[in-house]
Write an enzyme that holds these catalytic residues in place. Sequence first.
Site, PDB file in Angstrom:
ATOM      1  N   LYS A 113       0.726  -0.943   0.070  1.00 45.23           N
ATOM      2  CA  LYS A 113       0.100   0.208   0.271  1.00 45.23           C
ATOM      3  C   LYS A 113       0.620   1.614   0.370  1.00 45.23           C
ATOM      4  CE  LYS A 113      -2.046  -0.535   3.918  1.00 45.23           C
ATOM      5  NZ  LYS A 113      -1.484  -1.931   4.140  1.00 45.23           N
TER       6      LYS A 113
ATOM      7  N   ARG B  46      -0.734  -9.564  12.925  1.00 43.88           N
ATOM      8  CA  ARG B  46      -0.881  -8.812  12.137  1.00 43.88           C
ATOM      9  C   ARG B  46      -2.219  -9.612  10.861  1.00 43.88           C
ATOM     10  NH1 ARG B  46       4.480  -5.526  10.462  1.00 43.88           N
ATOM     11  NH2 ARG B  46       2.812  -4.170   9.376  1.00 43.88           N
TER      12      ARG B  46
ATOM     13  N   ARG C  59      11.118  -3.052  10.971  1.00 47.86           N
ATOM     14  CA  ARG C  59      10.542  -2.680  12.161  1.00 47.86           C
ATOM     15  C   ARG C  59       9.715  -3.781  13.095  1.00 47.86           C
ATOM     16  NH1 ARG C  59       5.920   0.056   8.303  1.00 47.86           N
ATOM     17  NH2 ARG C  59       5.226  -1.061   9.447  1.00 47.86           N
TER      18      ARG C  59
ATOM     19  N   ARG D 168      11.326  -7.282   4.951  1.00 50.09           N
ATOM     20  CA  ARG D 168      11.189  -5.738   4.496  1.00 50.09           C
ATOM     21  C   ARG D 168      11.790  -5.065   5.717  1.00 50.09           C
ATOM     22  NH1 ARG D 168       5.229  -3.266   5.423  1.00 50.09           N
ATOM     23  NH2 ARG D 168       5.143  -3.910   6.618  1.00 50.09           N
TER      24      ARG D 168
ATOM     25  N   ARG E 209      -9.074   1.375   8.745  1.00 54.97           N
ATOM     26  CA  ARG E 209      -8.406  -0.094   9.345  1.00 54.97           C
ATOM     27  C   ARG E 209      -9.617  -0.675   9.973  1.00 54.97           C
ATOM     28  NH1 ARG E 209      -3.101   0.279   8.466  1.00 54.97           N
ATOM     29  NH2 ARG E 209      -2.044  -1.974   9.653  1.00 54.97           N
TER      30      ARG E 209
HETATM   31  P1  ADP Z   1       1.224  -1.974   7.703  1.00 58.20           P
HETATM   32  O1  ADP Z   1       0.547  -1.545   6.911  1.00 58.20           O
HETATM   33  O2  ADP Z   1       2.099  -2.866   6.958  1.00 58.20           O
HETATM   34  O3  ADP Z   1       0.624  -2.710   8.846  1.00 58.20           O
HETATM   35  P2  ADP Z   1       1.220   0.146   8.799  1.00 58.20           P
HETATM   36  O4  ADP Z   1       2.432   1.236   8.881  1.00 58.20           O
HETATM   37  O5  ADP Z   1       0.569   1.112   8.507  1.00 58.20           O
HETATM   38  O6  ADP Z   1       1.794  -0.666   8.206  1.00 58.20           O
HETATM   39  O7  ADP Z   1       1.123  -0.003  10.468  1.00 58.20           O
HETATM   40  C1  ADP Z   1       1.614  -0.080  11.610  1.00 58.20           C
HETATM   41  C2  ADP Z   1       0.313  -0.270  12.896  1.00 58.20           C
HETATM   42  O8  ADP Z   1       0.409   0.891  13.055  1.00 58.20           O
HETATM   43  C3  ADP Z   1      -0.185  -1.370  12.527  1.00 58.20           C
HETATM   44  O9  ADP Z   1      -0.325  -2.367  12.535  1.00 58.20           O
HETATM   45  C4  ADP Z   1      -1.692  -0.758  13.697  1.00 58.20           C
HETATM   46  O10 ADP Z   1      -0.833  -1.138  14.975  1.00 58.20           O
HETATM   47  C5  ADP Z   1      -1.040   0.736  13.783  1.00 58.20           C
HETATM   48  N1  ADP Z   1      -2.000   1.594  12.976  1.00 58.20           N
HETATM   49  C6  ADP Z   1      -1.790   1.715  11.901  1.00 58.20           C
HETATM   50  N2  ADP Z   1      -3.258   2.161  10.877  1.00 58.20           N
HETATM   51  C7  ADP Z   1      -3.362   2.432  12.081  1.00 58.20           C
HETATM   52  C8  ADP Z   1      -5.100   2.788  11.958  1.00 58.20           C
HETATM   53  N3  ADP Z   1      -6.138   3.287  11.143  1.00 58.20           N
HETATM   54  N4  ADP Z   1      -5.929   2.110  13.160  1.00 58.20           N
HETATM   55  C9  ADP Z   1      -5.608   1.275  13.884  1.00 58.20           C
HETATM   56  N5  ADP Z   1      -3.760   1.160  14.097  1.00 58.20           N
HETATM   57  C10 ADP Z   1      -3.072   1.648  12.560  1.00 58.20           C
END
Ligand code: ADP
Length: 213
Positions: A13, A171, A160, A127, A88
């Site tokens: 994404k 996840r 990370r 990654r 999300r």
């Molecule tokens: P990825 O898409 O690879 O999971 P992100 O960088 O988008 O990685 O998100 C990392 C973490 O940040 C998620 O696993 C979650 O804990 C938190 N996070 C990000 N966006 C949201 C959201 N919209 N709602 C709740 N938690 C979020």
Amino acid sequence: MKIIMLGAPGAGKGTRAAMIADYFNIPHISTGDIFRANIKNGTQLGMEAKGFMDQGLLVPDELTVKILLDRVAADDCREGYILDGFPRTIPQAEVLDQELVKMGDKVDYAIDVDVPDDVIIDRMSGRRACLKCGATFHIAHVPPKQEGICDKCGAELIQRADDAPETVKNRLTVYHEQTQPLIDFYQGKGILKQVSGTGAVKDALQDMLAVLI
Ligand code: ADP
Ligand code: ZN
């Protein structure tokens, strides 16, 4: 133009959102990057978010919605934006809708980047991310020009904590339970566009533009 990127963690994404943001000249807003920046700066928000993120859990809606709404209220968002990692959950999507309705506005497209779970697991284990600018790479599939160094800003690349194998499993479970229902949500609104997330990165922009009418 207001676009949402949907897809499992590791679907790509972020890479795709950056391409769209460049193409339409709109801000790329990643809630994950906002949280990571807050963790790095030791803010209250960062400290609250970190515990959830490190376990592969979602940050509670209350916290997440507030920072997102603040961000999209900024001046540079007037012509539109692309959201990467938000919404999300269904409640997050509903709040976003309600806020946009208040402004006489709406989301134009939700692009779902589809990738099978086994591919996701392979990708996340390799990654590497830049803590400074948020760019992501893969040791085998999208290597940086110089090992361990961000192409974009020259900072160091790291794995990370939430890309650790046991966290990746959490996840994916969280994704299937809480985020995947958004595909039907946006399908119901008639704005869902699907692209395969396993094609070549060099074709990704064209693939997405082809589904945006
Ligand atoms: P990825 O898409 O690879 O999971 P992100 O960088 O988008 O990685 O998100 C990392 C973490 O940040 C998620 O696993 C979650 O804990 C938190 N996070 C990000 N966006 C949201 C959201 N919209 N709602 C709740 N938690 C979020
Ligand atoms: Zn960087």
